[in-house]
Design an enzyme around this catalytic site. Structure first.
Site, mmCIF file in Angstrom:
data_model
loop_
_atom_site.group_PDB
_atom_site.id
_atom_site.type_symbol
_atom_site.label_atom_id
_atom_site.label_comp_id
_atom_site.label_asym_id
_atom_site.label_seq_id
_atom_site.Cartn_x
_atom_site.Cartn_y
_atom_site.Cartn_z
ATOM 1 N N ARG A 164 0.826 -1.224 0.000
ATOM 2 C CA ARG A 164 0.000 0.000 0.000
ATOM 3 C C ARG A 164 0.858 1.271 0.000
ATOM 4 N NH1 ARG A 164 -2.815 -3.637 -0.800
ATOM 5 N NH2 ARG A 164 -4.885 -4.086 0.059
ATOM 6 N N SER A 239 -11.099 0.061 2.982
ATOM 7 C CA SER A 239 -10.391 -0.235 4.241
ATOM 8 C C SER A 239 -9.882 1.076 4.817
ATOM 9 C CB SER A 239 -9.194 -1.144 3.985
ATOM 10 O OG SER A 239 -9.631 -2.323 3.380
ATOM 11 N N GLU A 335 -5.462 4.370 5.980
ATOM 12 C CA GLU A 335 -5.025 4.088 4.610
ATOM 13 C C GLU A 335 -5.320 5.267 3.671
ATOM 14 O OE1 GLU A 335 -5.651 0.029 2.898
ATOM 15 O OE2 GLU A 335 -6.531 1.179 1.266
HETATM 16 C C1 LIG Z 1 -15.283 0.430 -1.342
HETATM 17 C C2 LIG Z 1 -13.786 0.599 -1.546
HETATM 18 C C3 LIG Z 1 -12.998 -0.523 -1.671
HETATM 19 C C4 LIG Z 1 -11.616 -0.382 -1.862
HETATM 20 N N1 LIG Z 1 -10.863 -1.520 -1.996
HETATM 21 C C5 LIG Z 1 -9.528 -1.415 -2.161
HETATM 22 C C6 LIG Z 1 -8.734 -2.598 -2.292
HETATM 23 O O1 LIG Z 1 -9.232 -3.716 -2.288
HETATM 24 N N2 LIG Z 1 -7.388 -2.450 -2.450
HETATM 25 C C7 LIG Z 1 -6.799 -1.201 -2.485
HETATM 26 O O2 LIG Z 1 -5.570 -1.144 -2.629
HETATM 27 N N3 LIG Z 1 -7.526 -0.077 -2.380
HETATM 28 C C8 LIG Z 1 -8.872 -0.154 -2.212
HETATM 29 N N4 LIG Z 1 -9.621 0.984 -2.082
HETATM 30 C C9 LIG Z 1 -8.947 2.305 -2.120
HETATM 31 C C10 LIG Z 1 -9.019 2.993 -3.512
HETATM 32 O O3 LIG Z 1 -9.986 2.389 -4.322
HETATM 33 C C11 LIG Z 1 -7.679 2.957 -4.233
HETATM 34 O O4 LIG Z 1 -6.682 3.552 -3.440
HETATM 35 C C12 LIG Z 1 -7.725 3.675 -5.587
HETATM 36 O O5 LIG Z 1 -6.542 3.438 -6.300
HETATM 37 C C13 LIG Z 1 -7.939 5.177 -5.454
HETATM 38 O O6 LIG Z 1 -8.196 5.667 -6.762
HETATM 39 P P1 LIG Z 1 -8.828 7.089 -6.969
HETATM 40 O O7 LIG Z 1 -8.765 7.398 -8.426
HETATM 41 O O8 LIG Z 1 -10.174 7.146 -6.364
HETATM 42 O O9 LIG Z 1 -7.800 8.007 -6.166
HETATM 43 P P2 LIG Z 1 -8.101 9.350 -5.358
HETATM 44 O O10 LIG Z 1 -8.862 9.021 -4.129
HETATM 45 O O11 LIG Z 1 -8.675 10.370 -6.263
HETATM 46 O O12 LIG Z 1 -6.616 9.788 -4.958
HETATM 47 C C14 LIG Z 1 -5.881 9.050 -3.999
HETATM 48 C C15 LIG Z 1 -4.489 9.681 -3.861
HETATM 49 O O13 LIG Z 1 -3.789 9.518 -5.069
HETATM 50 C C16 LIG Z 1 -3.443 10.793 -5.635
HETATM 51 N N5 LIG Z 1 -3.654 10.694 -7.078
HETATM 52 C C17 LIG Z 1 -4.802 10.305 -7.705
HETATM 53 N N6 LIG Z 1 -4.593 10.271 -9.037
HETATM 54 C C18 LIG Z 1 -3.308 10.663 -9.234
HETATM 55 C C19 LIG Z 1 -2.500 10.837 -10.391
HETATM 56 N N7 LIG Z 1 -2.955 10.602 -11.613
HETATM 57 N N8 LIG Z 1 -1.226 11.282 -10.218
HETATM 58 C C20 LIG Z 1 -0.726 11.515 -8.973
HETATM 59 N N9 LIG Z 1 -1.437 11.365 -7.847
HETATM 60 C C21 LIG Z 1 -2.720 10.938 -7.990
HETATM 61 C C22 LIG Z 1 -4.362 11.804 -4.970
HETATM 62 O O14 LIG Z 1 -3.783 13.096 -4.950
HETATM 63 C C23 LIG Z 1 -4.515 11.201 -3.600
HETATM 64 O O15 LIG Z 1 -3.386 11.529 -2.817
HETATM 65 C C24 LIG Z 1 -11.017 0.900 -1.907
HETATM 66 C C25 LIG Z 1 -11.828 2.036 -1.783
HETATM 67 C C26 LIG Z 1 -13.204 1.893 -1.604
HETATM 68 C C27 LIG Z 1 -14.062 3.129 -1.490
#
Ligand SMILES: Cc1cc2nc3c(=O)[nH]c(=O)nc-3n(C[C@H](O)[C@H](O)[C@H](O)COP(=O)(O)OP(=O)(O)OC[C@H]3O[C@@H](n4cnc5c(N)ncnc54)[C@H](O)[C@@H]3O)c2cc1C
Length: 341
Positions: A164, A239, A335
């Site tokens: 992570r 999580s 997380e």
């Molecule tokens: C119901 C649920 C289940 C989940 N299950 C998992 C799981 O099984 N495993 C897991 O690892 N995660 C899980 N997650 C967490 C999440 O889905 C992941 O971390 C996902 O990759 C976040 O993507 P996002 O586009 O929504 O990022 P955001 O929430 O928009 O951003 C997260 C971070 O990344 C940065 N960021 C986003 N895009 C970029 C980019 N292009 N360049 C640089 N920085 C960037 C943002 O500034 C921020 O700091 C879960 C979340 C939810 C709500």
């Protein structure tokens, strides 16, 4: 490039907190990133690069510029070793991309089905599920370096993927904007079924046929839907705490007292513990502060049960951390990224 002001962030993050962004820009072409740095609203100290908002928590209204990375596109190239290099732009929706790879006969990502968010955010915390981490399949990440104002390609070693974690969550945070990710995927399917119920559920779906990648993807979706609340129905960020990793001595002492504690020995000799189990043992399932609560079925997930405020979420998280520290002497680390601005 159109800047909008006082934008409601509820549709743009999965916890659904009532917060606004002072300024907002939608980026649909990565080549235009340098223009963002020239905007009067841009400040490197406060800009937020946002994907699907599924791993962020807003501490209140966001006073800076939010840049929504929404550019899309997928391209593939066959490799001499029989595998395929697939490059996806940051704004692709992760689950749609995984489905696309499975449909094309490009294998490796199926265990990561249904993780919310975008391709661009996947390397940030090296998303993982059901025994697979995305970093295992990433060859390189194409970024815009805001310090040098140059586009750069970082290979997997430079990304420093860990549990992570990655360069992009540590000192590269705020410096590298991920524009596209290149994956190297297999063209011969080798199922990875060792984790949890995936083997049994995939076999049930395959119903006597050999298990294919689509069966594994469907199994993972089915298991996830049965365990995790859908953010469209009940706001959450997945999580909420990382599984804590402790030294072998601490783990042995805890196991002597709590023999049923789920634990996973790591390659470096340390031991990963199940944060959800620790929270559950503290009797916190369903525990609420204001509108925020520990999910009553899955203790690792905090939810927006009823118009939660950012302060409710923070107070609830602090209570959970304090109770687990008191009960087990283990520190839980959130997380999602907490944003205070
Ligand atoms: C119901 C649920 C289940 C989940 N299950 C998992 C799981 O099984 N495993 C897991 O690892 N995660 C899980 N997650 C967490 C999440 O889905 C992941 O971390 C996902 O990759 C976040 O993507 P996002 O586009 O929504 O990022 P955001 O929430 O928009 O951003 C997260 C971070 O990344 C940065 N960021 C986003 N895009 C970029 C980019 N292009 N360049 C640089 N920085 C960037 C943002 O500034 C921020 O700091 C879960 C979340 C939810 C709500």
């Amino acid at each position: 490039m159109q800047v909008e002001y006082r934008v409601d962030l509820r549709p743009h993050h999965t916890f659904g907190l009532p917060v606004h962004a002072a300024a907002w820009v939608e980026l649909t072409d990565a080549a235009r990133l340098p223009e963002i740095l020239a905007l009067p609203e841009y400040d490197p100290a406060t800009v937020l690069w946002l994907g699907g908002g599924s791993n962020v928590l807003f501490g209140g209204d966001y006073a800076g510029l939010v840049v929504h990375l929404a550019h899309k596109g997928i391209a593939a190239e066959a490799r001499a070793d029989g595998r395929v290099a697939v490059t996806a732009q940051a704004g692709e929706i992760w689950h749609d991309f995984v489905q696309h790879t499975v449909a094309q006969g490009w294998y490796g990502l199926e265990n990561l089905s249904l993780i919310p968010g975008t391709v661009g955010a996947a390397p940030v915390q090296n998303i993982g599920a059901y025994g697979v981490e995305v970093g295992e399949y990433i060859a390189s990440v194409y970024c815009f370096d805001v310090d040098t104002q140059q586009f750069v390609t970082l290979d997997a070693a430079a990304c420093r993927f860990a549990y992570r974690d990655s360069l992009f969550k540590q000192e590269g945070r705020g410096r590298y904007v991920i524009c596209a990710v290149t994956f190297v995927l297999d063209t011969v399917f080798a199922p990875r079924l060792a984790y949890g119920d995936v083997a049994a559920v995939a076999a049930e779906i395959a119903a006597g046929r050999a298990i294919g990648a689509a069966d594994v993807a469907a199994a993972v979706c089915r298991i996830r839907q049965s365990k995790l609340p859908d953010p469209k129905v009940l706001g959450n960020a997945g999580s909420f705490f990382k599984n804590p990793v402790v030294d072998a001595e601490t783990a042995a002492a805890l196991l002597a007292q709590h023999p049923t504690l789920p634990h996973y020995p790591q390659a470096d000799g340390r031991v990963k513990l199940a944060a959800g189990w620790l929270i559950d043992q503290c009797g916190l399932k369903g525990f609420a502060v204001g509108g925020a609560a520990v999910h009553d079925k899955q203790a690792l997930v905090l939810v927006n049960r009823d118009h939660a405020s950012a302060a409710d979420v923070r107070a609830l998280a602090q209570t959970v951390q304090a109770r687990v520290a008191e009960g087990f002497g283990v520190a839980l680390e959130p997380e999602p990224v907490w944003l205070a601005c």
